[in-house]
Design an enzyme around this catalytic site. Structure first.
Site, PDB file in Angstrom:
ATOM      1  N   MET A   1      37.855  28.290  31.958  1.00 49.25           N
ATOM      2  CA  MET A   1      38.750  29.019  32.860  1.00 49.25           C
ATOM      3  C   MET A   1      38.022  30.246  33.369  1.00 49.25           C
ATOM      4  O   MET A   1      37.256  30.867  32.663  1.00 49.25           O
ATOM      5  CB  MET A   1      40.009  29.385  32.071  1.00 49.25           C
ATOM      6  N   SER A 297      38.752  19.361  34.300  1.00 48.13           N
ATOM      7  CA  SER A 297      37.747  20.254  34.882  1.00 48.13           C
ATOM      8  C   SER A 297      38.057  21.684  34.488  1.00 48.13           C
ATOM      9  O   SER A 297      39.220  22.058  34.321  1.00 48.13           O
ATOM     10  CB  SER A 297      37.761  20.145  36.408  1.00 48.13           C
ATOM     11  N   ASP A 298      37.018  22.488  34.347  1.00 43.74           N
ATOM     12  CA  ASP A 298      37.233  23.921  34.265  1.00 43.74           C
ATOM     13  C   ASP A 298      37.780  24.357  35.629  1.00 43.74           C
ATOM     14  O   ASP A 298      37.657  23.638  36.624  1.00 43.74           O
ATOM     15  CB  ASP A 298      35.925  24.644  33.925  1.00 43.74           C
ATOM     16  N   TRP A 299      38.396  25.527  35.664  1.00 46.16           N
ATOM     17  CA  TRP A 299      39.096  25.989  36.863  1.00 46.16           C
ATOM     18  C   TRP A 299      38.076  26.336  37.962  1.00 46.16           C
ATOM     19  O   TRP A 299      37.460  27.391  37.937  1.00 46.16           O
ATOM     20  CB  TRP A 299      39.946  27.198  36.504  1.00 46.16           C
TER      21      TRP A 299
END
Ligand code: NAG
Ligand code: NAG
Ligand code: NAG
Ligand code: NAG
Ligand code: NAG
Ligand code: NAG
Ligand code: NAG
Ligand code: NAG
Ligand code: NAG
Ligand code: NAG
Ligand code: NAG
Ligand code: NAG
Length: 794
Positions: A1, A297-299
């Site tokens: 994140m 997915s990461d942000w």
């Protein structure tokens, strides 16, 4: 994140120096390092369909049945993040009883919400070398997530970053700068968290070893030199051996522990976005590790549609959340690709099944976390009521304190300076000893939610790995109180540069305790390995005037100590890591000798940055920055051992108030079938016969450890292997003896699994036990190995 989206959104492109934008050269032109990179396309590495694996077959069948009833529209909504109350929210399919699942940061507590505990950082619990505390931290933290209404926690960090660079801004979020240690901590943490009812997310997959140029989609970051979305994320170019022997290891343990989710990272791997890299996702994770859950997915790590879902991404986060700033991907955008066959509906089904299976297996459909109405999406949390409730348990406070005590790592202790023995006058020096000088937990910013505590005791690093502390116990308040009860006088100077006040205060003190910090955070890497606020000058000023100067450091990684460590007036030094909200209570227990310190370094402290592998943070501002992992598997202590570099304080080092003697090493070949894999991996290995496992125990080493001092103390015995054909030593076991009485002798035991005795063959693409003698050494640190035995496959 990404770190607090609020601050990200307001970062101006201050450093922008108009580069030549028109020409982004093709990817193949590499001037050094690995010149031929792997083919990472989904055509080369098609993804397997989920099966539920060993543990989740029932849940898998239910997920399959649910998905079979969904329309395409419902399925793409489910797997694309939606606006909602949490940092991430999956799409709901109310018709079929599937609610929006709430995803929340982070690895040291629920963020950004109040009413929770600020736990010690992953690196701090690693420094305890205590598997029980790793599990208990995971459980207590997981329970707070669950009670706060969270379905899926965005942690732990299980090997991305692993600590390739000592300057890595997020190393504190993870565990050891080592594959095996990180694997052990990852396994315990995932199990603890998931036993409490919440689902875990192992992150960040894979090769995420620097924050500089990580470049999440459409976000300005402090290192930015190009406009957003122009520079490609840093590419981690990693050779085959290092991928297996280092970076994948912790994820394998998280998968074995049954982690529901894995988060793919911002960086590219071999020049393909990690979230569309079919080699790493479809092959390494889903085929070889046999991961059955969802890849999210990461942000801002999802930069596209078909390539990403075909490459192995199952859940796009935050999708339409965060006001859509992370791109227009997935959701409706997938439809044309499905219509023309670029993406099959079967792939969408598989992604949806992978999202739902762990959730069903967790029991949350029948026993959901309570409904809580706070808002974490920054698009909403300033404008709507931020309601929060307190989910803390009293026993969690003592657990946090205990981790702080047991991670405190005593680096130097001369003249028996510690523990303190009723000093008449105590001087406490440094802003890190006290409450935030600026009166707010956010260091004076204007965020509605405090972000981090730069101007008082530093208890945790910044970014999404930060958690809002309900309070901070400062070292000053506890030492002041205890000093009073023992009739001491206690004086303090909290201003780090008020050298004149220091000079007045410390000369008459029997002991001067200097508290310092080295802040580190997501979104940038450490500029140096020195203490903040010119800490070296502060220590030197105190030591110039007091011959019993004790240094305590709250830091998120190695700190260079050369400017003062050999000063005879510096009598004791403690690395106190990031211990969370009970920092002061924990360090006071150690200083006053209620407990003997028993922490050991989860990383190496060198004499200078040049002792470590060179250039591990790439910061040259080019359009396609490339990080070549030239050191291969030789990171941290392995680099030092392979290159004969003497560290200042070695990996695994830490003193106690007692001393220990090691004797009587034994080794036995014993076969114990794996009984620790919740989920079973399909990692290829030599000698596979259809029934055996890479995680079967093949040998057991024991040794005896005697407490030869005069106080009760704990000792972690460490085992390192030298594997024929592989340079350097490998940590392959540790065992912490607790509460060893003076004169008492106990046995430490190390169970060596097939994988612990194996290397990766790049030619044959499997794990194999090297021929010849594997040397096994046991001792108190990575360089103080007192006992030696060996093992070979008969
Ligand atoms: C990595 O190795 C290549 C040769 O294989 C060399 O050209 C390059 O300079 C090295 N990079 C670093 C950072 O050492
Ligand atoms: C990668 O492999 C696939 C399948 O073999 C092939 O179709 C594709 O052309 C390859 N791509 C590259 C860049 O080599
Ligand atoms: C996955 O399942 C679909 C049918 O649902 C099938 O068409 C496809 O071939 C399967 N993929 C693999 C790799 O087995
Ligand atoms: C990167 O490419 C090299 C060279 O082809 C290959 O050996 C290695 O396995 C690749 N690593 C990853 C993580 O894809
Ligand atoms: C980038 O974010 C802004 C909001 O800050 C949004 O308006 C814009 O659509 C986003 N751009 C892309 C390409 O997603
Ligand atoms: C499929 O549709 C996408 C989106 O419209 C388009 O970019 C792509 O070129 C199409 N592919 C084929 C093979 O038609
Ligand atoms: C607060 O901390 C920041 C970051 O370390 C530092 O720049 C600033 O000088 C500090 N302020 C005070 C009053 O100490
Ligand atoms: C800290 O001390 C220095 C030196 O005396 C002084 O210049 C500075 O203003 C002080 N800072 C605060 C926040 O009082
Ligand atoms: C503090 O004391 C040291 C050692 O006596 C001296 O070198 C230094 O100049 C003093 N600093 C101040 C500000 O008085
Ligand atoms: C150590 O402290 C004493 C004061 O107790 C001071 O006189 C001496 O100069 C200091 N030594 C060093 C090396 O700073
Ligand atoms: C430290 O200084 C004190 C007086 O300030 C003195 O009594 C003591 O002996 C000194 N200790 C050492 C180890 O020099
Ligand atoms: C050495 O350890 C073995 C195995 O634990 C034990 O049987 C033996 O008695 C020990 N020997 C000594 C001298 O303590």
């Amino acid at each position: 994140m990404s770190s607090t989206a609020l601050s990200l959104l307001t970062v101006a492109l201050g450093l922008f120096v108009a580069p030549a934008l028109g020409d982004i050269s093709p990817r193949a032109d590499l001037s050094s390092g690995l010149t031929t990179l792997s083919n990472n396309s989904a055509a080369a590495w098609p993804g397997p369909n989920a099966t539920g694996g060993y543990a989740w077959t029932g849940a898998f069948a239910q997920a399959q049945a649910l998905v079979a009833q969904m329309t395409l529209e419902e399925k793409i909504t489910l797997i694309t993040g939606q606006p909602g109350r949490c940092v991430g929210n999956t799409g709901a399919v109310e018709r079929l009883g599937v609610p929006a699942l709430c995803l929340e940061d982070g690895p040291a507590g629920v963020r950004p919400v109040q009413g929770i505990s600020q736990f010690p950082a992953g690196q701090a619990v690693a420094a305890t070398w205590d598997r029980d505390l790793m599990y208990q931290r995971g459980y207590a933290m997981g329970k707070e997530f669950f009670d706060q209404g969270v379905n899926i926690a965005l942690g732990p960090v299980t090997g991305g970053p692993l600590g390739r660079s000592p300057r890595g801004g997020r190393n504190f979020e993870g565990f050891f700068d080592d594959a095996y240690g990180t694997g052990e901590a990852a396994y315990q943490t995932v199990r603890g968290m998931q036993d409490s009812g919440v689902l875990a997310t192992a992150k960040h997959f894979i090769g995420y070893e620097q924050d500089t140029f990580r470049d999440p989609f459409n976000q300005s970051e402090s290192y930015q030199v190009f406009p957003v979305n122009v520079q490609t994320p840093i590419s981690s170019n990693i050779d085959n051996r290092a991928v297996y022997e280092l970076y994948l290891w912790g994820f394998a343990e998280a998968v074995r522990a049954g982690t529901g989710y894995v988060m793919c990272s911002y960086n590219e791997v071999n020049q393909t976005h990690s979230c569309s890299n079919a080699y790493t996702l479809n092959n390494l994770l889903k085929t070889e590790l046999n991961f059955q859950g969802g890849v999210m997915s990461d942000w801002g790590a999802d930069w596209g549609d078909a390539e990403f879902i075909n490459g192995g991404l199952d859940i796009s986060m935050p999708g339409a959340g965060f006001g859509g700033i992370f791109g227009p991907f997935w959701g409706q955008a997938l439809i044309p690709y499905i219509d023309n066959g670029t993406v099959t509906e079967a792939r969408v089904d598989d992604a949806a099944i992978r999202l739902l299976t762990p959730w069903i297996y967790s029991g949350q459909p029948a026993n959901p976390p309570p409904a809580v109405t706070w808002n974490a999406d920054p698009q909403y949390y300033e404008t709507e009521d931020a309601y929060w409730r307190d989910v803390r348990l009293v026993e969690t406070m003592s657990l946090i304190r205990q981790i702080g005590e047991d991670s405190a790592t005593l680096l130097k202790n001369t003249n028996s300076a510690l523990p303190l023995r009723s000093p008449k006058v105590i001087a406490i020096i440094g802003s890190d000893a006290g409450a935030n000088l600026l009166g707010e937990l956010d260091g004076g910013g204007s965020n509605a939610f405090p972000s981090w505590n730069l101007n008082g005791t530093l208890t945790l690093g910044g970014g999404s790995g930060w958690a809002i502390p309900p309070y901070i116990v400062t070292p000053y308040e506890v030492i002041n109180y205890r000093g009073r009860t023992m009739n001491s006088q206690v004086y303090a100077v909290f201003n780090d540069t008020a050298y004149d006040a220091v000079n007045v205060t410390v000369p008459s003190a029997d002991v001067a305790i200097v508290f310092l910090s080295a802040f580190t955070r997501e979104g940038e890497d450490r500029a140096t390995l020195y203490l903040d606020n010119d800490g070296d000058t502060l220590i030197q000023t105190v030591a110039a005037n007091n011959n019993n100067t004790i240094v305590v450091m709250h830091a998120g990684g190695p700190v260079l100590v050369e400017n003062w460590i050999d000063n005879p007036n510096v009598t004791a030094v403690i690395a106190s890591h990031f211990p969370g909200q009970e920092a002061g209570a924990a360090i006071a227990s150690v200083l006053f000798g209620d407990v003997s310190p028993s922490g050991k370094l989860p990383y190496t402290i060198g004499h200078s940055l040049y002792d470590y592998p060179p250039d591990t943070i790439v910061d040259t501002p080019v359009l396609q920055p490339q990080a070549y992992f030239n050191e291969s598997t030789l990171i941290d202590y392995r680099w030092f051992s392979a290159h004969n570099i003497t560290p200042r304080f070695e990996f695994g080092y830490g003193l106690a108030y007692s001393t220990f003697a090691y004797s009587n090493i034994t080794i036995q070949s014993v076969y114990v079938p794996d009984n620790t894999s919740i989920q079973q991996t399909h990692e290829p290995f030599e000698g596979f016969d259809g029934t055996n496992s890479l995680y079967d125990t093949l040998a057991v080493v024991t040794a005896q450890v005697e407490n030869t001092g005069d106080v009760m103390a704990c000792e972690t015995a460490e085992l390192y292997a030298t594997l024929p054909g592989s340079p350097g030593i490998w940590l392959r076991g540790f065992d912490k003896l607790k509460a060893l009485s003076p004169g008492e002798t106990r046995t430490v035991t190390f169970a060596l699994r097939r994988k612990d005795l194996s290397l990766w063959s790049t030619e044959r693409q499997l794990w194999y036990i090297p021929e010849g003698e594997i040397q096994l050494q046991v001792g108190t640190s990575s360089t103080k190995l007192y006992l030696t035995t060996s093992w070979s496959q008969s």
